[in-house]
Each structure stands twice: as structure tokens, then as C-alpha cells.
Design a protein around this motif. Sequence first.
Motif, mmCIF file in Angstrom:
data_model
loop_
_atom_site.group_PDB
_atom_site.id
_atom_site.type_symbol
_atom_site.label_atom_id
_atom_site.label_comp_id
_atom_site.label_asym_id
_atom_site.label_seq_id
_atom_site.Cartn_x
_atom_site.Cartn_y
_atom_site.Cartn_z
ATOM 1 N N GLU A 1 -2.740 -5.614 -2.038
ATOM 2 C CA GLU A 1 -2.337 -4.373 -2.697
ATOM 3 C C GLU A 1 -1.128 -4.552 -3.605
ATOM 4 O O GLU A 1 -0.735 -3.606 -4.301
ATOM 5 C CB GLU A 1 -2.072 -3.291 -1.643
ATOM 6 C CG GLU A 1 -3.328 -2.630 -1.120
ATOM 7 C CD GLU A 1 -4.162 -3.522 -0.219
ATOM 8 O OE1 GLU A 1 -5.354 -3.247 -0.022
ATOM 9 O OE2 GLU A 1 -3.609 -4.520 0.311
ATOM 10 N N PHE B 1 -8.124 -5.180 -3.041
ATOM 11 C CA PHE B 1 -7.016 -4.256 -2.750
ATOM 12 C C PHE B 1 -7.564 -2.838 -2.547
ATOM 13 O O PHE B 1 -7.136 -1.882 -3.165
ATOM 14 C CB PHE B 1 -5.939 -4.285 -3.844
ATOM 15 C CG PHE B 1 -6.433 -4.305 -5.262
ATOM 16 C CD1 PHE B 1 -6.589 -3.129 -5.987
ATOM 17 C CD2 PHE B 1 -6.717 -5.515 -5.894
ATOM 18 C CE1 PHE B 1 -7.026 -3.148 -7.304
ATOM 19 C CE2 PHE B 1 -7.151 -5.542 -7.217
ATOM 20 C CZ PHE B 1 -7.304 -4.352 -7.924
ATOM 21 N N THR C 1 0.841 -1.193 0.000
ATOM 22 C CA THR C 1 0.000 0.000 0.000
ATOM 23 C C THR C 1 0.874 1.240 0.000
ATOM 24 O O THR C 1 0.665 2.160 -0.795
ATOM 25 C CB THR C 1 -0.943 0.008 1.217
ATOM 26 O OG1 THR C 1 -1.776 -1.144 1.176
ATOM 27 C CG2 THR C 1 -1.825 1.250 1.197
#
Length: 460
Positions: free
Chosen positions: A274, A317, A245
Motif C-alpha cells: 500500500e 495494494f 493503508t
Amino acid sequence: MNDLPALLHVEPIQSLQGRAITPSSKPETQRAILAATLANGTSIVRNDLRCVETNAMKQACRSLGATIDEHDGYLEICGVGRALHLGQRVINALGSGLVFRTFAALTSLASSPAIITGDTILRTRVMKPLFDALTQLGAKIECIGEAGKAPVVNWGGGLRGGRCTIPGNVSSQFITAVLFAAPLADQPVEIAIEGELLSISYIHQTIATLQRSGIRVETNDDFSLIRVHPGEYRPAEYQIGGDYTSSSYLIGAAALFPGTFVLENLNSQSLQGERAIIDVVRALGIEVHFDDTRNELTLVNRQPQLAGDFEFNASDFPNIVPTLAAIGAHVKGTFRVVGGSITRLHKSPRIKAMVSELGKMGVDIKGLFKDGVYDGFEIHGHGKAYAGGVDLSSWGDHRIFMSLFIASLRSHRPNRLDGYRDVNCSFPDFFSQFEHLGARCYEISTNAERDDELSLLHAI
């Protein structure tokens, strides 16, 4: 005293390239600290992230009696096993939803009551499904303020175990919280997940941590039923990977400027959902090269302008939905993201926030709705730089700030952003890493300074 909050002046730049270091994973660090605390013995957590929210987790674990020593590059944690002795009666999760939720569950196992609370934003977030699930397992939880929200008193006394139900489309952290407490219940715990399960990658991360700690967890094929057997957490060694992230801001910026970028502390082998940011930039035409022996990612962008029509489903995600909006603002064509409904329940209503703030920049963006809530967005990009010179709000959310920072880099004039200090929640080195790549910014701390800046811009 200033009557305006400090803003960050973000200068437009013409190029961005070089080398930066991705911070370690916040979710992996927090989970490892928890598992080590619940083990009876000494565990090592290597390459941990040190930020506001991991510090909140450490402080909460110390309140249970864990000893946590910070060394250069690793944590040494002496856990407490089942002996959860509350050294303090109030546990402050600050802004961390994971800390609040896991400790709302774990304090059920203590022999004395505890108050679990958090900051102003956390106290607005949805918690009731977790409280309901814990009550089904025998917990005694009482809300002090607004029903179904923080703060709470957990009266402790143990968990009976049995079966509970949790909706899968509100927060995966509810499931994670029950999973961490479940091995210490009197009986096996079954978690029945109702409806669509979003952010399943976080459940995979939690289960992997539990299994590394010696906990027996079983799931059916679609994860609609999870069974946890009573057991003892064992000490272990944990190696924390880079945070995808946080990397999305660096990778997103790399997608906006031609050049070669090397990001350290990233490996292609990761359970993080992510990690999909890699698939996104590949689809946009960025060359991606991993060197897992060195934990490095090299990105090569040969395109002066991103162009094409794209659609991505972000249901697994969601944390990079704001990043995707920042990237999409600079794509010539149609850029569409769906599957992000769960982000309305994060630190801010993230899709609504990005639609609002990018709209101030002149981005042609509209929200997409599903069942009456924001589910995504659609951007029609013209491929030209935006005028800039606007004030943008982070909505009290560090991920909104970092995404708007990226979007501002290609404006004609500097934008001014609030909330920049909140990067300490997850990415303390955000500004130094972007400085390595060539970005420039500074604080505007008084009205006079801001008026001088505006006068200069008008003169230009």
C-alpha cells in the motif's frame, strides 16, 4: 431507545493542512506479536499499533501462554516456543481475519482441542482453502456451523508437514497462516500456490518476520512454491513502521486540498504494497518529500483541482482500493482502477460498496468486472463539489467508512455516515488526526437531533 443507529455528521471544509501522525502498521505489529509468542524467550516490539485487532492478536497469543507487557512505545513479550499450552479453550478473533486464520493453523500444534471463532462478519468470510491446506498437512479441523467457515474446532495433536496447495487469488492470509505454523511441523512444509498470487507484499512481510526470527524459508522466483524448514523461533527485536493503508486516508485527503501536509511515523523504506499510495498522488501532481531520518513525509499540493486521465492496477495494494475511489471522485477526468477482485472477500465487498455509496453522492462511477466479479471501477469526474446532504453506509467495514469520510469533505452540505466507531479496528486516532488538519465532525445520536439538523439545512 433510539430507533436509528448513531450517525456521524461530516462537515464540508474549504481547506485542510497541517501535521498529523500516521498510526503504526497493523500487519507488521500482528506478525511481530505472533513471532515473539512462538519464540522461546523475550522479544521487544517497538512502535507497535494498539487497536482492536492488534489487541485481539495479543489476547489470542496470551491464550497460548505468552506474557505480553505493554510499555510506553513498546511491547515486551515472553514467548512459549513449542510449548503451546491453551489456557483457554475458546479463542475469539473478533473481526480480525489474520487472527482467526493464524490461530486456526497454530492450534493444530496444541495438545488439546480449541474453538476458534469471530464476530458476525468474520463468520461469513471464506476460510475453506485454509482448512483444506491444513488438513493436507495433518491438521484435524471441524467446522461447527456453516461448512468451510468460522467457527471451527481444531482438535490439535500436531502437524505432520509435507505439501499443501493454496489458491493465490482468495486471501494472502491463508499463506501467512500456514507459514507461521510450518516451522513447528514434524517435516518440512511446501506451499504450492495455484493461479495468480495477489497481495504478494503481505507474503513478503510474513517471510521477512519469519527470517528475522531465525526461520529458514525458501521460495522460487514467482513465489508459486514456498518451502519452510522445521526450526525454532528465536527472540528478536522488531521495529514497526507506519501503516501505509491508514496513511492513505491522510494522504488522500491531502490530495484533495491545496496546502502543505506533514505526516509523522512514515518512512520510504517499507515492504507494504500500500506504499503505492505515494505513486498514486505523485501521478496526480502532488509533491512528495521523505525525511527518513525523522520518519516524516511532507506533501505539497499546489493544485486547486485534480485533473487528468489515470489508471492504476491495485492487485498488490488492494486495501487502498476504497481510498482510491474516494480520491477519484474528485478528479476531473477519467479515473480507473483495476486488479481489485480480491477485495470482494474482505470485510465487505469493497468495490461494490464504494460504487453504491459514491453513487448516492452523485459520483459518476461504474463497477468493472473480470470473470463475473467486481475487479475495479471507473469514475468520470466533472471536477465540481457534490451536493452532499446524504446518508452513507460503511457496510460494516472500517475502511469503507474512512474512505467515505474523505470523499465527504468536499461536498456542499454535510453527509451523514454510519459505522464510525469501527475506526478502532485499525486507526483509533483517526478523528483526532483529522481534527489537527482542520476537519470537523460530530455524532448525531438521536432522531430529534437529526431532525433538527435537517430542518436547519432546509432553512439554509
